[in-house]
Design a protein around this motif. Structure first.
Motif, PDB file in Angstrom:
ATOM      1  N   GLY A 278      46.256  38.094  50.471  1.00  0.00           N
ATOM      2  CA  GLY A 278      45.870  39.469  50.216  1.00  0.00           C
ATOM      3  C   GLY A 278      44.405  39.741  50.429  1.00  0.00           C
ATOM      4  O   GLY A 278      44.030  40.625  51.207  1.00  0.00           O
ATOM      5  N   ALA A 279      43.517  39.012  49.726  1.00  0.00           N
ATOM      6  CA  ALA A 279      42.093  39.349  49.734  1.00  0.00           C
ATOM      7  C   ALA A 279      41.457  39.244  51.116  1.00  0.00           C
ATOM      8  O   ALA A 279      40.485  39.942  51.413  1.00  0.00           O
ATOM      9  CB  ALA A 279      41.335  38.456  48.748  1.00  0.00           C
TER      10      ALA A 279
ATOM     11  N   THR B 269      38.293  36.774  43.509  1.00  0.00           N
ATOM     12  CA  THR B 269      39.175  35.663  43.181  1.00  0.00           C
ATOM     13  C   THR B 269      40.618  36.150  43.205  1.00  0.00           C
ATOM     14  O   THR B 269      40.894  37.301  43.560  1.00  0.00           O
ATOM     15  CB  THR B 269      38.788  35.035  41.821  1.00  0.00           C
ATOM     16  N   LEU B 270      41.522  35.254  42.846  1.00  0.00           N
ATOM     17  CA  LEU B 270      42.949  35.581  42.823  1.00  0.00           C
ATOM     18  C   LEU B 270      43.358  35.941  41.395  1.00  0.00           C
ATOM     19  O   LEU B 270      42.669  35.577  40.433  1.00  0.00           O
ATOM     20  CB  LEU B 270      43.752  34.376  43.321  1.00  0.00           C
TER      21      LEU B 270
ATOM     22  N   TRP C 260      30.266  42.262  39.392  1.00  0.00           N
ATOM     23  CA  TRP C 260      31.704  42.424  39.190  1.00  0.00           C
ATOM     24  C   TRP C 260      32.432  41.131  39.541  1.00  0.00           C
ATOM     25  O   TRP C 260      32.004  40.389  40.438  1.00  0.00           O
ATOM     26  CB  TRP C 260      32.304  43.498  40.107  1.00  0.00           C
ATOM     27  N   VAL C 261      33.567  40.916  38.887  1.00  0.00           N
ATOM     28  CA  VAL C 261      34.573  39.965  39.336  1.00  0.00           C
ATOM     29  C   VAL C 261      35.796  40.783  39.730  1.00  0.00           C
ATOM     30  O   VAL C 261      36.255  41.651  38.960  1.00  0.00           O
ATOM     31  CB  VAL C 261      34.949  38.948  38.244  1.00  0.00           C
ATOM     32  N   ALA C 262      36.321  40.538  40.920  1.00  0.00           N
ATOM     33  CA  ALA C 262      37.475  41.283  41.431  1.00  0.00           C
ATOM     34  C   ALA C 262      38.631  40.317  41.654  1.00  0.00           C
ATOM     35  O   ALA C 262      38.537  39.430  42.503  1.00  0.00           O
ATOM     36  CB  ALA C 262      37.122  41.994  42.732  1.00  0.00           C
ATOM     37  N   ALA C 263      39.699  40.476  40.884  1.00  0.00           N
ATOM     38  CA  ALA C 263      40.855  39.588  40.964  1.00  0.00           C
ATOM     39  C   ALA C 263      41.963  40.258  41.775  1.00  0.00           C
ATOM     40  O   ALA C 263      42.528  41.275  41.360  1.00  0.00           O
ATOM     41  CB  ALA C 263      41.363  39.228  39.571  1.00  0.00           C
ATOM     42  N   CYS C 264      42.270  39.661  42.929  1.00  0.00           N
ATOM     43  CA  CYS C 264      43.269  40.224  43.840  1.00  0.00           C
ATOM     44  C   CYS C 264      44.679  40.068  43.285  1.00  0.00           C
ATOM     45  O   CYS C 264      45.020  39.051  42.689  1.00  0.00           O
ATOM     46  CB  CYS C 264      43.143  39.517  45.183  1.00  0.00           C
ATOM     47  N   THR C 265      45.502  41.090  43.499  1.00  0.00           N
ATOM     48  CA  THR C 265      46.935  41.055  43.167  1.00  0.00           C
ATOM     49  C   THR C 265      47.173  40.846  41.680  1.00  0.00           C
ATOM     50  O   THR C 265      48.149  40.243  41.275  1.00  0.00           O
ATOM     51  CB  THR C 265      47.677  39.972  43.978  1.00  0.00           C
TER      52      THR C 265
END
Length: 240
Positions: free
Chosen positions: A39-40, A128-129, A165-170
């Protein structure tokens, strides 16, 4: 990671906020080779095209990830595949921390290593995931490696002083989306570079199909043809 479960229903249009764009440096930090590609990578392809600086950090080498293959053989193969995969979306800086696969813990040592690499790269954004207990849909449990990696990443980001920020995919609690309508094939090509890993999943594996379906679902949520969705976690105290 193993293949993501298919999302159960078509979400409502326009439920995601646009992802912030006022940043220039990001790190994708994940537990295993291939985690970014589910995804990412589509969003990363877009960001690289826009001129943003992005590097990858793999906490493990995924050496336990191909059934029946000796970890000493598997690890180098998966590292090589990750290098090729990253190159598909324009990322040439890939680092492997080589923590043990499948038994990853949120340890003080891991947090310290992550703080150091975040500061070295002056990363404003960490990608991250999903590290929540479950995947979207509610019934599919996440792996302990992903969960422990995520908790260590958030803690390190808070300590780093540079991450915004931390961005967690899905994530099942995603809040923001990135329009990747023009970058779906980049994401597919990136995942396809994990040839031995995908072969090890067997002839019935549907990773590529599910990747495209998840991007389509994300697009519905954002109101575009395709999108990557993220749980966006603000980090207080980052230097600007």
């Amino acid at each position: 990671m193993r293949s993501l479960p298919q999302l159960p229903t078509m979400p409502h249009t326009g439920t995601m906020k646009p992802f912030p764009g006022d940043w220039s440096r990001a790190l994708a930090i994940v537990a295993h080779p291939d985690d970014v590609e589910y995804g990412a990578a589509a969003a990363i392809a877009r960001w690289v095209r826009e001129g943003k600086s992005i590097a990858y950090v793999m906490i493990t080498s995924g050496e336990q990830g191909i059934e029946g293959m000796d970890p000493a053989v598997c690890g180098p193969i998966r590292e090589k595949e990750q290098l090729a995969s990253a190159a598909r979306v324009g990322v040439t800086d890939v680092r492997f921390l080589r923590y043990p696969d499948f038994v990853l813990e949120d340890s003080p040592g891991l947090r310290a290593d992550l703080v150091a690499v975040m500061r070295e790269y002056r990363a404003e954004l960490i990608v991250t995931l999903n590290f929540r207990d479950k995947w979207p849909g509610g019934d599919f449990m996440n792996s302990s490696d992903h969960c422990n990696a995520g908790s260590a990443i958030v803690a390190a980001a808070m300590e780093s002083g540079v991450v915004r920020w931390v961005a967690a995919c899905t994530s099942p609690v995603s809040t923001h989306g990135v329009d990747v309508s023009d970058f779906v094939q980049d994401a597919v090509a990136s995942l396809q570079e994990h040839r031995e890993y995908l072969r090890g999943l067997g002839p019935d594996d549907s990773s590529l199909q599910m990747l495209q379906e998840n991007l389509t679902h994300g697009g519905v949520q954002l109101g575009t043809e395709a999108a990557v969705t993220f749980e966006l976690i603000p980090i207080e105290g980052a230097s600007r």
